[in-house]
Scaffold this active site. Structure first.
Site, mmCIF file in Angstrom:
data_model
loop_
_atom_site.group_PDB
_atom_site.id
_atom_site.type_symbol
_atom_site.label_atom_id
_atom_site.label_comp_id
_atom_site.label_asym_id
_atom_site.label_seq_id
_atom_site.Cartn_x
_atom_site.Cartn_y
_atom_site.Cartn_z
ATOM 1 N N ASP A 66 0.923 -1.021 -0.187
ATOM 2 C CA ASP A 66 -0.028 0.129 -0.045
ATOM 3 C C ASP A 66 0.781 1.299 -0.201
ATOM 4 O OD1 ASP A 66 0.906 -0.274 2.568
ATOM 5 O OD2 ASP A 66 -0.945 -0.901 3.510
ATOM 6 N N ASP A 141 -6.996 -1.802 13.941
ATOM 7 C CA ASP A 141 -8.461 -2.096 13.605
ATOM 8 C C ASP A 141 -8.970 -3.333 12.913
ATOM 9 O OD1 ASP A 141 -7.613 -1.362 11.299
ATOM 10 O OD2 ASP A 141 -8.889 0.404 10.884
ATOM 11 N N HIS A 143 -7.058 -4.282 10.294
ATOM 12 C CA HIS A 143 -6.913 -4.373 8.636
ATOM 13 C C HIS A 143 -5.676 -5.205 8.433
ATOM 14 C CE1 HIS A 143 -4.712 -0.227 9.080
ATOM 15 N NE2 HIS A 143 -3.603 -1.334 9.294
ATOM 16 N N GLU A 148 -9.682 -1.538 5.249
ATOM 17 C CA GLU A 148 -10.205 -1.135 6.490
ATOM 18 C C GLU A 148 -11.641 -2.088 6.951
ATOM 19 O OE1 GLU A 148 -8.268 0.283 8.256
ATOM 20 O OE2 GLU A 148 -7.757 2.481 7.894
HETATM 21 P P1 PGA Z 1 2.240 -1.063 12.399
HETATM 22 O O1 PGA Z 1 0.993 -1.178 11.504
HETATM 23 O O2 PGA Z 1 3.458 -2.080 12.202
HETATM 24 O O3 PGA Z 1 2.717 0.250 12.368
HETATM 25 O O4 PGA Z 1 1.600 -1.453 13.805
HETATM 26 C C1 PGA Z 1 0.554 -2.619 10.982
HETATM 27 C C2 PGA Z 1 -0.610 -2.362 9.786
HETATM 28 O O5 PGA Z 1 -1.031 -1.419 9.975
HETATM 29 O O6 PGA Z 1 -0.645 -3.247 9.088
#
Ligand code: PGA
Length: 270
Positions: A66, A141, A143, A148
């Protein structure tokens, strides 16, 4: 699904890097799907160490999951001002290893035609023969990628609006440090879809920290739901490794069983 529990972040990162290195050694021109965020930084550091000891990335191709919409750069050129994932990948991994620029694919957050770009990105993944191993983190959350809550479990690469929780999490982790106001951070992203991720031949998910323990339990042991898109990991048909630190694994009901399975697999060389 192999659920591997390690003592701490360092051990989780080492284990994940060893799994990735295994793919690169077995197939020097393998296609890796890569992730950004705080979680994979340790894994990338381990891979950099391995590269210094001879791990060769000269034929490896990579596709990132992404990118924020509205940012993104030519790797290595104008990277000092933005918080793009292109910049992150360059700083945390690419500039330290012998990967070829033309073998790196990251969604173009500055594209003038996101729809067309997303279709092109999907085609490039197919042209490369598909992703051999997709590395993923887990969002607060639930994802994976930037899929999302409420995104279709069949979704493809597309533009996705980010939730308040994701904006908060990523603001704390990245934008605040760069003195960028929260209102100024991108609220949209281009992300591979859950359907795209499920087509990767194999999956490696890494998660650390007690803050994510509830979400890890929901993701691995709860029902599959588009409200927690990473639960779709339960539908994947290839090799799945989920590497957790002890804190992230602390809410799993069946952690003793996972530890037992890992021990048995090691003992019998499975
Ligand atoms: P993070 O994010 O490694 O910064 O906790 C993980 C994600 O959003 O996939």
């Amino acid at each position: 699904m192999d659920i591997i529990i390690r003592e701490n972040y360092e051990q989780m990162s080492k284990c994940a890097a060893e799994i990735i290195a295994g793919y690169v050694k077995a197939k020097p021109d393998c296609v890796l799907g890569l992730a950004t965020g705080g979680t994979p930084i340790g894994t990338y550091r381990e891979l950099i160490k391995m590269h210094r000891e001879g791990l060769d990335f000269s034929q490896v191709r990579t596709f990132n999951l992404d990118e924020y919409l509205g940012v993104g750069i030519d790797l290595g050129k104008t990277y000092d001002l933005d918080q793009s994932y292109a910049r992150f990948m360059y700083e945390e991994l690419f500039k330290h290893i012998n990967i070829k620029r033309e073998n790196i694919y990251i969604p173009d957050g500055q594209t003038k035609d996101p729809k067309k770009f997303c279709m092109w990105y999907e085609q490039e993944i197919k042209k490369a023969g598909g992703i051999d191993l997709q590395l993923l983190g887990l969002g607060g959350d639930g994802h994976w990628g930037f899929n999302e809550p409420g995104s279709s479990l069949g979704s493809r690469t597309r533009v996705q609006a980010l939730t308040e929780q994701t904006l908060d999490d990523n603001y704390e982790a990245f934008y605040k440090k760069a003195n960028i106001a929260r209102s100024q951070m991108p609220h949209f992203a281009i992300t591979m879809g859950t359907g795209t991720i499920l087509e990767a031949k194999n999956i490696l998910m890494i998660v650390n920290g007690s803050k994510k323990a509830d979400m890890v339990a929901k993701c691995l042991e709860g029902p599959i739901t588009s409200q927690i898109t990473a639960t779709a990991i339960q539908l994947h048909s290839g090799d799945i490794s989920v590497v957790l630190d002890q804190a992230a694994a602390s809410k799993l009901k069946n952690s003793d069983h996972y530890k037992f399975v890992e021990k048995m697999k090691r003992q019998y060389g499975l």
